[in-house]
Write a protein that holds these residues in place. Structure first.
Motif, PDB file in Angstrom:
ATOM      1  N   GLY A 326      17.356  39.856  57.429  1.00 15.10           N
ATOM      2  CA  GLY A 326      18.519  38.987  57.442  1.00 15.10           C
ATOM      3  C   GLY A 326      18.130  37.542  57.662  1.00 15.10           C
ATOM      4  N   PHE A 327      18.837  36.652  56.989  1.00 19.82           N
ATOM      5  CA  PHE A 327      18.600  35.211  57.146  1.00 19.82           C
ATOM      6  C   PHE A 327      19.940  34.511  57.223  1.00 19.82           C
ATOM      7  CE2 PHE A 327      18.273  30.971  55.213  1.00 19.82           C
ATOM      8  CZ  PHE A 327      17.313  30.396  56.024  1.00 19.82           C
ATOM      9  N   ASN A 328      20.146  33.716  58.266  1.00 14.73           N
ATOM     10  CA  ASN A 328      21.381  32.958  58.454  1.00 14.73           C
ATOM     11  C   ASN A 328      21.060  31.474  58.593  1.00 14.73           C
ATOM     12  OD1 ASN A 328      22.783  35.347  58.539  1.00 14.73           O
ATOM     13  ND2 ASN A 328      22.951  35.423  60.755  1.00 14.73           N
ATOM     14  N   ALA A 329      21.807  30.668  57.878  1.00 14.61           N
ATOM     15  CA  ALA A 329      21.714  29.217  58.024  1.00 14.61           C
ATOM     16  C   ALA A 329      23.118  28.655  58.118  1.00 14.61           C
ATOM     17  CB  ALA A 329      20.962  28.592  56.849  1.00 14.61           C
ATOM     18  N   SER A 330      23.197  27.412  58.567  1.00 16.92           N
ATOM     19  CA  SER A 330      24.504  26.781  58.756  1.00 16.92           C
ATOM     20  C   SER A 330      24.446  25.362  58.200  1.00 16.92           C
ATOM     21  CB  SER A 330      24.860  26.774  60.248  1.00 16.92           C
ATOM     22  OG  SER A 330      26.177  26.321  60.466  1.00 16.92           O
ATOM     23  N   PRO A 331      24.425  25.231  56.863  1.00 22.17           N
ATOM     24  CA  PRO A 331      24.245  23.909  56.240  1.00 22.17           C
ATOM     25  C   PRO A 331      25.568  23.203  55.916  1.00 22.17           C
ATOM     26  CG  PRO A 331      23.994  25.603  54.580  1.00 22.17           C
ATOM     27  CD  PRO A 331      24.356  26.309  55.864  1.00 22.17           C
ATOM     28  N   GLU A 332      26.423  23.021  56.926  1.00 19.86           N
ATOM     29  CA  GLU A 332      27.739  22.409  56.690  1.00 19.86           C
ATOM     30  C   GLU A 332      27.707  21.071  55.948  1.00 19.86           C
ATOM     31  OE1 GLU A 332      27.792  25.265  59.791  1.00 19.86           O
ATOM     32  OE2 GLU A 332      26.866  23.280  59.935  1.00 19.86           O
ATOM     33  N   PRO A 333      26.705  20.205  56.180  1.00 17.63           N
ATOM     34  CA  PRO A 333      26.728  18.923  55.461  1.00 17.63           C
ATOM     35  C   PRO A 333      26.808  19.075  53.947  1.00 17.63           C
ATOM     36  CG  PRO A 333      25.155  18.826  57.264  1.00 17.63           C
ATOM     37  CD  PRO A 333      25.628  20.250  57.188  1.00 17.63           C
ATOM     38  N   GLN A 334      26.291  20.189  53.406  1.00 19.73           N
ATOM     39  CA  GLN A 334      26.281  20.374  51.964  1.00 19.73           C
ATOM     40  C   GLN A 334      27.693  20.544  51.377  1.00 19.73           C
ATOM     41  OE1 GLN A 334      23.569  23.457  50.776  1.00 19.73           O
ATOM     42  NE2 GLN A 334      21.887  22.649  51.995  1.00 19.73           N
ATOM     43  N   ILE A 335      28.668  20.932  52.218  1.00 22.95           N
ATOM     44  CA  ILE A 335      30.023  21.121  51.694  1.00 22.95           C
ATOM     45  C   ILE A 335      31.001  20.104  52.273  1.00 22.95           C
ATOM     46  CG2 ILE A 335      29.701  23.588  51.263  1.00 22.95           C
ATOM     47  CD1 ILE A 335      31.286  24.087  53.868  1.00 22.95           C
ATOM     48  N   GLY A 336      30.482  19.066  52.946  1.00 18.23           N
ATOM     49  CA  GLY A 336      31.373  18.056  53.520  1.00 18.23           C
ATOM     50  C   GLY A 336      32.267  17.391  52.496  1.00 18.23           C
ATOM     51  N   TYR A 337      31.750  17.213  51.276  1.00  9.38           N
ATOM     52  CA  TYR A 337      32.530  16.515  50.252  1.00  9.38           C
ATOM     53  C   TYR A 337      33.788  17.287  49.863  1.00  9.38           C
ATOM     54  CZ  TYR A 337      30.478  19.755  46.870  1.00  9.38           C
ATOM     55  OH  TYR A 337      30.083  20.888  46.194  1.00  9.38           O
ATOM     56  N   PHE A 338      33.814  18.608  50.081  1.00  7.48           N
ATOM     57  CA  PHE A 338      35.012  19.385  49.761  1.00  7.48           C
ATOM     58  C   PHE A 338      36.222  18.903  50.569  1.00  7.48           C
ATOM     59  CE2 PHE A 338      32.479  22.973  47.957  1.00  7.48           C
ATOM     60  CZ  PHE A 338      33.231  23.184  46.824  1.00  7.48           C
ATOM     61  N   PHE A 339      35.960  18.455  51.785  1.00  4.49           N
ATOM     62  CA  PHE A 339      37.049  18.228  52.732  1.00  4.49           C
ATOM     63  C   PHE A 339      37.348  16.753  52.974  1.00  4.49           C
ATOM     64  CE2 PHE A 339      34.783  22.140  53.728  1.00  4.49           C
ATOM     65  CZ  PHE A 339      35.801  23.065  53.595  1.00  4.49           C
ATOM     66  N   GLN A 340      36.666  15.864  52.249  1.00  5.52           N
ATOM     67  CA  GLN A 340      36.894  14.443  52.461  1.00  5.52           C
ATOM     68  C   GLN A 340      38.041  13.936  51.574  1.00  5.52           C
ATOM     69  OE1 GLN A 340      33.027  12.977  51.286  1.00  5.52           O
ATOM     70  NE2 GLN A 340      33.770  12.300  49.291  1.00  5.52           N
ATOM     71  N   ASP A 341      38.574  12.789  51.933  1.00  2.00           N
ATOM     72  CA  ASP A 341      39.688  12.173  51.172  1.00  2.00           C
ATOM     73  C   ASP A 341      39.130  11.411  49.976  1.00  2.00           C
ATOM     74  OD1 ASP A 341      42.288  11.060  50.600  1.00  2.00           O
ATOM     75  OD2 ASP A 341      41.442   9.182  51.359  1.00  2.00           O
ATOM     76  N   TYR A 342      39.772  11.609  48.828  1.00  2.00           N
ATOM     77  CA  TYR A 342      39.371  10.911  47.615  1.00  2.00           C
ATOM     78  C   TYR A 342      40.419   9.903  47.142  1.00  2.00           C
ATOM     79  CZ  TYR A 342      35.584  14.308  46.994  1.00  2.00           C
ATOM     80  OH  TYR A 342      34.467  15.076  47.166  1.00  2.00           O
ATOM     81  N   GLY A 344      43.248   8.471  49.115  1.00  2.00           N
ATOM     82  CA  GLY A 344      44.049   7.725  50.060  1.00  2.00           C
ATOM     83  C   GLY A 344      45.052   8.542  50.850  1.00  2.00           C
ATOM     84  N   LEU A 345      44.901   9.871  50.892  1.00  2.00           N
ATOM     85  CA  LEU A 345      45.790  10.683  51.717  1.00  2.00           C
ATOM     86  C   LEU A 345      45.446  10.497  53.189  1.00  2.00           C
ATOM     87  CD1 LEU A 345      45.881  13.999  49.659  1.00  2.00           C
ATOM     88  CD2 LEU A 345      47.575  12.169  49.709  1.00  2.00           C
ATOM     89  N   THR A 346      46.337  10.932  54.035  1.00  2.90           N
ATOM     90  CA  THR A 346      46.106  10.833  55.478  1.00  2.90           C
ATOM     91  C   THR A 346      45.426  12.104  55.987  1.00  2.90           C
ATOM     92  OG1 THR A 346      48.063   9.459  55.745  1.00  2.90           O
ATOM     93  CG2 THR A 346      47.180  10.514  57.731  1.00  2.90           C
ATOM     94  N   PRO A 347      44.223  12.007  56.534  1.00  2.00           N
ATOM     95  CA  PRO A 347      43.546  13.202  57.038  1.00  2.00           C
ATOM     96  C   PRO A 347      44.331  13.873  58.155  1.00  2.00           C
ATOM     97  CG  PRO A 347      41.998  11.385  56.801  1.00  2.00           C
ATOM     98  CD  PRO A 347      43.372  10.814  56.632  1.00  2.00           C
ATOM     99  N   SER A 348      44.207  15.190  58.243  1.00  2.00           N
ATOM    100  CA  SER A 348      44.872  15.984  59.267  1.00  2.00           C
ATOM    101  C   SER A 348      43.941  17.090  59.713  1.00  2.00           C
ATOM    102  CB  SER A 348      46.164  16.590  58.717  1.00  2.00           C
ATOM    103  OG  SER A 348      46.695  17.548  59.611  1.00  2.00           O
ATOM    104  N   ALA A 349      44.095  17.516  60.940  1.00  3.90           N
ATOM    105  CA  ALA A 349      43.210  18.545  61.493  1.00  3.90           C
ATOM    106  C   ALA A 349      43.421  19.897  60.837  1.00  3.90           C
ATOM    107  CB  ALA A 349      43.409  18.658  63.000  1.00  3.90           C
TER     108      ALA A 349
END
Length: 811
Positions: A326-342, A344-349
């Protein structure tokens, strides 16, 4: 040209120094009128698989590692082997997650999801292959007779995975004559990290005197972590590793002509983190939002028969191996662009978008990315059978003939669950409505993932069969001249199935599937001539062919728009209308000359060899700009170098051991698939490696004092062939600017020492490894399109300064 000249000057100095040391040692020995009792202990190996013989009489480049010296120095991990031999490189990201390279034969890093990436260095436990590219089990170096490291192609006797070399763990066999055993406990502390401990035990029990015996060993240990995770994982010493290992072996000798060896080997390890940090956070620190690490469960059953037929020995080895990795990694930075604003919407939690792209790295923003749980599970079932007939060494020809069969099934399961992904990144803003009950995005129902919130799901199932017939024959032409010819005929077949789903595995919401088959066969020869100038000097020359099997490729989507359109354009620039479903074997010819000498009445050994390797149809991985990849047989690589090793008995108590190697491995012509230009140096291998060690053993009081100190040098190396990004223009490989993934791994210098005192049945010792922290960064992974969300490069760290104690009792 200047670099080559400088390297040649350094090599000349090194060889001159070695020759001077040998000459001085010879002079000292002659002056002292050396006695037989002060000679070096003869090292016996079984590398030729035709019986035990002195290492100095084996006409090949081979090193034998003393298990006792490794144990006393507190260095028992697989990666420690590189500290004891020239031209071996082991890159380890976590226990059991490793890559072996020899003599500069490397094209890049290891991809954990690529099941078709094949090993260049074979690892054997006795006569059974256990290596898996990038995931060879980390069997602790314990209860072994020795470790043999064979450099150069070994395909005639060891098969397809040994085109660069072979590592053999030779286990200690049960003794039918007496009862004995040992127990050992140790503890250590690591700078910047936690505490470690280990418990070892061995017992040898005759069941029927001189006929049947059992030898059992057990190991339990914990290697303290030294990487602190400051992300949402928020755990100090996060890369802690726990290991349990055991082995039970039985030997039955009903007659003096028949021996049966049976064994069961068990290993289970769990690393709770990877040995990596981020350069922007300071030394030994990483940031992830979910756990990382590796798991390995390994079981091997083997039985060996050795029957003396009079004119020859009949040897049979059967083995079954079961593994789950088994191999586990946690490379969240690679998917950061999915959740960013493109827009001008208002970010929400709790709604898309989560955040605006920061102007520079922000730990708070990175912590808010949903944890990307990159998970891979490998299941391996392997059955092998080998039978060989080995003649006695009492005639003009010493011959070996045998047959080998192996069947391997491998099932890879890959999944990347990302909690909240369906809701937070696809809230009908970019896409929809979807063909789901509520019209909203669902990874499972829309893109065929295994579960909701899976950004990727995949299967790779392989079944391989190989059969080979081999012979290795030595003609004693005269009392001094030996001529060896070896030949292996092989036949290989593979069935491969792949499935990919989730947003990263589909095109137009259709999962990718692939079925592929391939076959290959051929011959693998070896020629060796050795000449014994006298009883203490042998020279030899060898030409040997090495090979490895081909494999199946993961599919690359084709189309006119989106990712498929980009892939189609990328493929066209490299001259492809579609990615090949399979790739074929690659092969090399290695030419070497060497000498093995005993000097000063047996107080000095001086072994040297030079080699030239011509590697053709190289299996290289083409990374497309559309994020897909495939392997193709493209390009050629040449490797040349010199290796030197020496052991000197300076006094009755003091022994010196040293080795050095210079390697010059380069692309022979442009290799567009890996962005290599003619003359580019191969990645992940240094020009220079060297080791030096002193061993002092002296009777003190009622016991013996053992002192050893060692130094290992490993020159700088690079992560890719060239420092430039490349493309194909008008059919020509062209530089387009600096490479985003090129990095230089710095020079490594490891200083270690140990002190032990044994008296009667007891031994106590202390040790210190990596005393100066001169071995630090062993690998570098650059952040590319996602670097705004990652705090610098991913650095793989060696274990920092570690100081430990150990106590051993025998009975």
């Amino acid at each position: 040209m200047l670099r080559q000249s400088h390297g040649a000057r350094k090599l000349a100095v090194l060889l001159a120094s070695g020759a001077s040391l040998a000459a001085l040692s010879c002079g000292s020995a002659w002056a002292a009128d050396a006695k037989a009792g002060t000679e070096l202990t003869e090292v016996v190996v079984t590398a030729n698989r035709s019986g035990a013989e002195s290492l100095q009489n084996v006409a090949m480049a081979i090193s034998a590692v003393s298990v006792e010296q490794i144990t006393r120095s507190g260095q028992g991990n697989l990666s420690d082997l590189a500290k004891f031999t020239p031209s071996l490189s082991i890159t380890e990201g976590a226990p059991g997650y490793n890559k072996f390279d020899m003599r500069g034969l490397s094209t890049g890093g290891y991809a954990s999801s690529d099941t078709s990436d094949r090993s260049l260095v074979a690892v054997y436990l006795d006569d059974t292959p256990i290596s898996l590219q990038g995931q060879t089990p980390d069997l602790k170096v314990y209860d072994l007779e020795r470790v043999e490291i064979l450099r150069g192609p070994q395909g005639t006797l060891y098969g397809a995975g040994s085109m660069a070399g072979t590592i053999r763990f030779v286990t200690a066999k049960p003794s039918t004559s007496s009862f004995f055993g040992s127990v050992e406990a140790g503890g250590a502390t690591t700078e910047h990290g936690g505490e470690s401990y280990s418990l070892r035990g061995m017992v040898n029990m005759p069941i029927i005197k001189d006929q049947l015996a059992i030898r059992a060993t057990v190991y339990q240990g914990e290697d303290g972590g030294y990487i602190d995770n400051i992300g949402l994982r928020n755990k100090a010493d996060a890369n802690l590793n726990r290991t349990t290992q055991a082995r039970v072996a039985a030997r039955w000798t009903p007659t003096d002509k028949f021996t049966v060896d049976a064994s069961y080997t068990f290993e289970q390890s769990h690393a709770y983190g990877l040995n990596s940090g981020l350069s922007g956070l300071g030394d030994y620190k990483v940031s992830t939002n979910s756990p990382e690490g590796t798991r390995d469960s390994f079981q091997m059953y083997s039985i060996n028969f050795d029957y003396d037929l009079g004119f020859a020995d009949l040897v049979s080895t059967s083995a079954y191996t079961w593994r789950r990795i088994g191999f586990n990694a946690s490379p969240e930075p690679q998917i950061g662009y999915f959740f960013q604003d493109y827009t001008g919407l208002t970010p929400s939690a709790n709604a898309y978008p989560l955040f605006k792209q920061p102007a520079s790295y922000s730990q708070a923003v990175t912590n808010s990315i949903p944890p990307e749980k990159y998970m891979i599970s490998n299941k391996v079932h392997d059955y092998m059978q080998e039978i060989r007939l080995v003649s006695k060494n009492d005639g003009p020809i010493k011959w070996t003939i045998g047959a080998f069969y192996e069947q391997q099934r491998r099932n890879l399961y890959q999944d990347i669950p990302t909690p909240g992904f369906d809701k937070l990144s696809y809230m009908n803003y970019f896409y929809g409505p979807f063909n789901t009950p509520d019209g909203k995005y669902n990874s499972k129902t829309v893109d065929g993932a295994f579960n909701p919130d899976d950004i990727f799901s995949g299967l790779q199932n392989q079944e391989e069969h190989q059969f080979a017939i081999f012979t290795d024959d030595t003609w004693h032409a005269t009392k001094k001249l030996d001529v060896t010819v070896g030949l292996r005929w092989f036949s290989f077949s593979e069935k491969y199935y792949l499935f990919e789903g989730g947003v990263y595995g589909v095109i137009d919401h259709k999962p990718l599937e692939l079925n592929a088959k391939q076959k290959s066969n051929g011959f693998n020869p070896r020629f060796n001539v050795s000449y014994h100038v006298n009883d203490d000097l042998m020279v030899y020359a060898e030409a040997a062919k090495g090979f490895r099997y081909g494999g199946a490729n993961q599919p690359v989507p084709l189309g006119t728009t989106g990712v498929a359109g980009q892939c189609t354009q990328n493929l066209a620039s490299y001259g492809y209308t579609a990615a090949p479903l399979t790739f074929g074997p690659d092969h090399l010819w290695s030419y070497s000359v060497g000498e093995k000498a005993k000097l000063a009445g047996g107080r000095v050994t001086l072994n040297a060899d030079a080699y030239y390797v011509d590697w053709q149809d190289v299996q290289t991985r083409l990374l497309l700009n559309c994020s897909y990849f495939f392997t193709a047989n493209k390009g050629a690589i040449t490797s040349k170098g010199i290796e030197l090793s020496s052991v000197v008995k300076l006094t009755d108590e003091l022994t010196f051991s040293g080795s050095a190697a210079y390697n010059d491995a380069k692309a022979n012509g442009d290799i567009p698939t890996v962005g290599a230009f003619d003359g580019d140096k191969t990645p992940y291998f240094p020009d220079w490696t060297a080791t030096a060690a002193f061993f002092y053993d002296k009777p003190v009081g009622d016991g013996t004092l053992h002192l050893q100190a060692s130094y290992q040098y490993r020159g700088k190396e690079q992560t890719t062939f060239d420092s430039s990004a490349t493309t194909i223009k008008n059919g020509v490989l062209t530089r387009t600017g600096p490479s985003a993934s090129f990095a230089v791994i710095p020079t490594s210098e490891n200083v270690s020492a140990s002190l032990a005192y044994d008296i009667g049945r007891y031994e106590v010792g202390v040790y210190a490894n990596n005393i100066t922290d001169g071995a630090k960064v062993t690998n570098i992974g650059r952040a590319t399109y996602y670097k705004i969300y990652q705090a610098g490069d991913r650095l793989t760290y060696a274990r920092p300064r570690t100081i430990g104690v150990r106590i051993k009792a025998t009975f």
